[in-house]
Structures are given as structure tokens and as C-alpha cells.
Motif scaffolding. Structure first.
Motif, PDB file in Angstrom:
ATOM      1  N   MET A  49      34.202 -47.479  35.070  1.00  0.00           N
ATOM      2  CA  MET A  49      34.810 -46.675  34.112  1.00  0.00           C
ATOM      3  C   MET A  49      33.806 -45.484  33.836  1.00  0.00           C
ATOM      4  O   MET A  49      32.790 -45.580  33.503  1.00  0.00           O
ATOM      5  CB  MET A  49      35.189 -47.314  32.972  1.00  0.00           C
ATOM      6  CG  MET A  49      35.935 -46.734  31.815  1.00  0.00           C
ATOM      7  SD  MET A  49      36.300 -47.653  30.422  1.00  0.00           S
ATOM      8  CE  MET A  49      37.529 -47.065  29.882  1.00  0.00           C
ATOM      9  N   LYS A  50      34.570 -44.211  33.957  1.00  0.00           N
ATOM     10  CA  LYS A  50      33.787 -42.805  33.703  1.00  0.00           C
ATOM     11  C   LYS A  50      33.983 -42.818  31.990  1.00  0.00           C
ATOM     12  O   LYS A  50      34.954 -42.796  31.631  1.00  0.00           O
ATOM     13  CB  LYS A  50      34.690 -41.827  34.433  1.00  0.00           C
ATOM     14  CG  LYS A  50      33.718 -40.581  33.949  1.00  0.00           C
ATOM     15  CD  LYS A  50      34.576 -39.408  34.961  1.00  0.00           C
ATOM     16  CE  LYS A  50      33.989 -38.261  34.510  1.00  0.00           C
ATOM     17  NZ  LYS A  50      34.516 -36.937  35.306  1.00  0.00           N
ATOM     18  N   ALA A  51      32.702 -42.493  31.390  1.00  0.00           N
ATOM     19  CA  ALA A  51      32.499 -42.158  30.188  1.00  0.00           C
ATOM     20  C   ALA A  51      32.546 -40.787  30.020  1.00  0.00           C
ATOM     21  O   ALA A  51      32.134 -39.947  30.645  1.00  0.00           O
ATOM     22  CB  ALA A  51      31.118 -42.692  29.648  1.00  0.00           C
ATOM     23  N   LYS A  52      33.520 -40.554  28.753  1.00  0.00           N
ATOM     24  CA  LYS A  52      33.555 -38.913  28.259  1.00  0.00           C
ATOM     25  C   LYS A  52      32.916 -39.029  26.907  1.00  0.00           C
ATOM     26  O   LYS A  52      32.983 -39.943  26.114  1.00  0.00           O
ATOM     27  CB  LYS A  52      34.874 -38.796  28.399  1.00  0.00           C
ATOM     28  CG  LYS A  52      35.520 -38.508  29.864  1.00  0.00           C
ATOM     29  CD  LYS A  52      36.959 -38.335  29.613  1.00  0.00           C
ATOM     30  CE  LYS A  52      37.723 -38.292  30.960  1.00  0.00           C
ATOM     31  NZ  LYS A  52      39.167 -37.755  30.878  1.00  0.00           N
ATOM     32  N   HIS A  53      32.566 -37.952  26.424  1.00  0.00           N
ATOM     33  CA  HIS A  53      32.226 -37.706  25.125  1.00  0.00           C
ATOM     34  C   HIS A  53      32.735 -36.444  24.665  1.00  0.00           C
ATOM     35  O   HIS A  53      32.571 -35.272  24.971  1.00  0.00           O
ATOM     36  CB  HIS A  53      30.630 -37.385  25.256  1.00  0.00           C
ATOM     37  CG  HIS A  53      29.920 -37.127  23.878  1.00  0.00           C
ATOM     38  ND1 HIS A  53      29.188 -38.089  23.423  1.00  0.00           N
ATOM     39  CD2 HIS A  53      29.682 -36.241  23.180  1.00  0.00           C
ATOM     40  CE1 HIS A  53      28.746 -37.887  22.188  1.00  0.00           C
ATOM     41  NE2 HIS A  53      29.062 -36.488  22.019  1.00  0.00           N
ATOM     42  N   TRP A  54      33.360 -36.759  23.549  1.00  0.00           N
ATOM     43  CA  TRP A  54      33.990 -35.679  22.736  1.00  0.00           C
ATOM     44  C   TRP A  54      33.243 -35.479  21.358  1.00  0.00           C
ATOM     45  O   TRP A  54      32.828 -36.514  20.686  1.00  0.00           O
ATOM     46  CB  TRP A  54      35.385 -36.199  22.428  1.00  0.00           C
ATOM     47  CG  TRP A  54      36.476 -35.689  23.486  1.00  0.00           C
ATOM     48  CD1 TRP A  54      36.162 -35.598  24.810  1.00  0.00           C
ATOM     49  CD2 TRP A  54      37.717 -36.171  23.563  1.00  0.00           C
ATOM     50  NE1 TRP A  54      37.242 -35.755  25.486  1.00  0.00           N
ATOM     51  CE2 TRP A  54      38.096 -36.069  24.898  1.00  0.00           C
ATOM     52  CE3 TRP A  54      38.770 -36.333  22.633  1.00  0.00           C
ATOM     53  CZ2 TRP A  54      39.488 -36.144  25.332  1.00  0.00           C
ATOM     54  CZ3 TRP A  54      39.894 -36.620  22.725  1.00  0.00           C
ATOM     55  CH2 TRP A  54      40.454 -36.579  24.074  1.00  0.00           C
ATOM     56  N   ASN A  55      33.145 -34.465  20.765  1.00  0.00           N
ATOM     57  CA  ASN A  55      32.395 -34.166  19.583  1.00  0.00           C
ATOM     58  C   ASN A  55      33.474 -33.466  18.417  1.00  0.00           C
ATOM     59  O   ASN A  55      34.346 -33.041  18.648  1.00  0.00           O
ATOM     60  CB  ASN A  55      31.536 -33.195  19.590  1.00  0.00           C
ATOM     61  CG  ASN A  55      30.229 -33.612  20.453  1.00  0.00           C
ATOM     62  OD1 ASN A  55      29.766 -34.540  20.181  1.00  0.00           O
ATOM     63  ND2 ASN A  55      29.789 -32.578  21.412  1.00  0.00           N
ATOM     64  N   VAL A  56      33.379 -34.242  17.078  1.00  0.00           N
ATOM     65  CA  VAL A  56      34.025 -33.871  16.019  1.00  0.00           C
ATOM     66  C   VAL A  56      33.106 -33.292  15.078  1.00  0.00           C
ATOM     67  O   VAL A  56      32.121 -34.056  14.604  1.00  0.00           O
ATOM     68  CB  VAL A  56      35.114 -34.884  15.277  1.00  0.00           C
ATOM     69  CG1 VAL A  56      35.554 -34.508  14.171  1.00  0.00           C
ATOM     70  CG2 VAL A  56      35.876 -35.282  16.401  1.00  0.00           C
ATOM     71  N   ASP A  57      33.214 -32.027  14.599  1.00  0.00           N
ATOM     72  CA  ASP A  57      32.481 -31.441  13.897  1.00  0.00           C
ATOM     73  C   ASP A  57      33.137 -31.308  12.424  1.00  0.00           C
ATOM     74  O   ASP A  57      34.522 -30.773  12.363  1.00  0.00           O
ATOM     75  CB  ASP A  57      31.865 -30.266  14.028  1.00  0.00           C
ATOM     76  CG  ASP A  57      30.743 -30.084  15.190  1.00  0.00           C
ATOM     77  OD1 ASP A  57      29.820 -30.792  15.071  1.00  0.00           O
ATOM     78  OD2 ASP A  57      31.152 -29.253  16.092  1.00  0.00           O
ATOM     79  N   ILE A  58      32.773 -31.652  11.507  1.00  0.00           N
ATOM     80  CA  ILE A  58      33.545 -31.521  10.010  1.00  0.00           C
ATOM     81  C   ILE A  58      32.893 -30.791   9.175  1.00  0.00           C
ATOM     82  O   ILE A  58      31.390 -30.730   8.910  1.00  0.00           O
ATOM     83  CB  ILE A  58      33.416 -32.901   9.262  1.00  0.00           C
ATOM     84  CG1 ILE A  58      34.190 -33.963  10.049  1.00  0.00           C
ATOM     85  CG2 ILE A  58      34.268 -32.929   7.946  1.00  0.00           C
ATOM     86  CD1 ILE A  58      34.316 -35.619   9.832  1.00  0.00           C
ATOM     87  N   PHE A  59      33.354 -29.300   8.635  1.00  0.00           N
ATOM     88  CA  PHE A  59      32.819 -28.533   7.840  1.00  0.00           C
ATOM     89  C   PHE A  59      33.433 -28.683   6.224  1.00  0.00           C
ATOM     90  O   PHE A  59      34.753 -28.777   6.298  1.00  0.00           O
ATOM     91  CB  PHE A  59      32.934 -27.057   8.294  1.00  0.00           C
ATOM     92  CG  PHE A  59      32.665 -26.898   9.752  1.00  0.00           C
ATOM     93  CD1 PHE A  59      31.519 -26.583  10.018  1.00  0.00           C
ATOM     94  CD2 PHE A  59      33.378 -27.428  10.834  1.00  0.00           C
ATOM     95  CE1 PHE A  59      30.860 -26.217  11.312  1.00  0.00           C
ATOM     96  CE2 PHE A  59      32.768 -27.224  12.191  1.00  0.00           C
ATOM     97  CZ  PHE A  59      31.650 -26.536  12.281  1.00  0.00           C
ATOM     98  N   ILE A  60      32.512 -28.636   5.436  1.00  0.00           N
ATOM     99  CA  ILE A  60      33.125 -29.100   4.059  1.00  0.00           C
ATOM    100  C   ILE A  60      32.463 -27.905   3.140  1.00  0.00           C
ATOM    101  O   ILE A  60      31.466 -27.701   3.152  1.00  0.00           O
ATOM    102  CB  ILE A  60      32.515 -30.328   3.287  1.00  0.00           C
ATOM    103  CG1 ILE A  60      33.127 -31.507   4.313  1.00  0.00           C
ATOM    104  CG2 ILE A  60      33.036 -30.565   1.965  1.00  0.00           C
ATOM    105  CD1 ILE A  60      32.569 -32.892   4.292  1.00  0.00           C
ATOM    106  N   GLY A  61      33.605 -27.265   2.259  1.00  0.00           N
ATOM    107  CA  GLY A  61      33.226 -26.494   1.206  1.00  0.00           C
ATOM    108  C   GLY A  61      33.924 -26.736  -0.086  1.00  0.00           C
ATOM    109  O   GLY A  61      34.865 -27.389  -0.049  1.00  0.00           O
TER     110      GLY A  61
END
Length: 89
Positions: free
Chosen positions: A1-13
Motif C-alpha cells: 500500500m502506498k502512503a500519502k501525506h496530506w497536511n491541514v493547517d488551522i489558522f485562528i484569530g
């Protein structure tokens, strides 16, 4: 199985009076796929100021919106790719 990497950035103000918190969740799925979700939380001015609660609510709402938008992207992809993979003759 090929692994993928996704990023989630959360910006808070937060607003200047600390009664409103806004969050933006940005998914970078590699290539040209970027999806953004938005969320906000409001504190009643008579409630105690606990910034962490506003951050948690706004971030969770942004992630929920992100999930809904990502599901929409997948639905559009499915519709575009509908039909057999190979033409039948």
C-alpha cells in the motif's frame, strides 16, 4: 500500500474584544488540490473569557466545513469520471 501525506493547517484569530473567534482550516493534498474550510465561535459578553473554548469550537467548525467541502470535491470527481473505465464495444 502506498502512503500519502496530506497536511491541514488551522489558522485562528480573535476579535479585539475577545468575543469572536474565527478559524480557517486549509488542506494541502499535494499537487493542485487545496481545500479550505471556515468556522467561527462567539462568546456571550457575560460569560467568562476562556480563549481555548473559542479556539476549539471555531477550529472544529472549520474542520467540519473542510470535510463537507472535500466531500463535494470528491462528488464532482466521481461525476466527472462516471461511466466505464474502458469503452465497451
Amino acid at each position: 500500500m502506498k502512503a500519502k501525506h496530506w497536511n491541514v493547517d488551522i489558522f485562528i484569530g480573535e476579535s479585539d474584544d475577545d468575543t469572536e473567534t474565527r478559524a480557517r482550516a486549509v488542506l494541502n493534498a499535494g499537487g493542485s488540490v487545496t481545500v479550505t474550510g471556515y468556522g467561527q465561535a462567539r462568546r456571550n459578553p457575560i460569560d467568562r473569557p476562556v480563549p481555548e473554548i473559542g479556539d476549539e469550537l471555531a477550529a472544529s467548525r472549520a474542520l467540519t466545513d473542510l470535510a463537507d467541502r472535500l466531500r463535494g470535491v470528491a462528488g464532482e470527481d466521481i461525476a466527472r469520471m462516471a461511466g466505464p473505465a474502458y469503452p465497451t464495444t
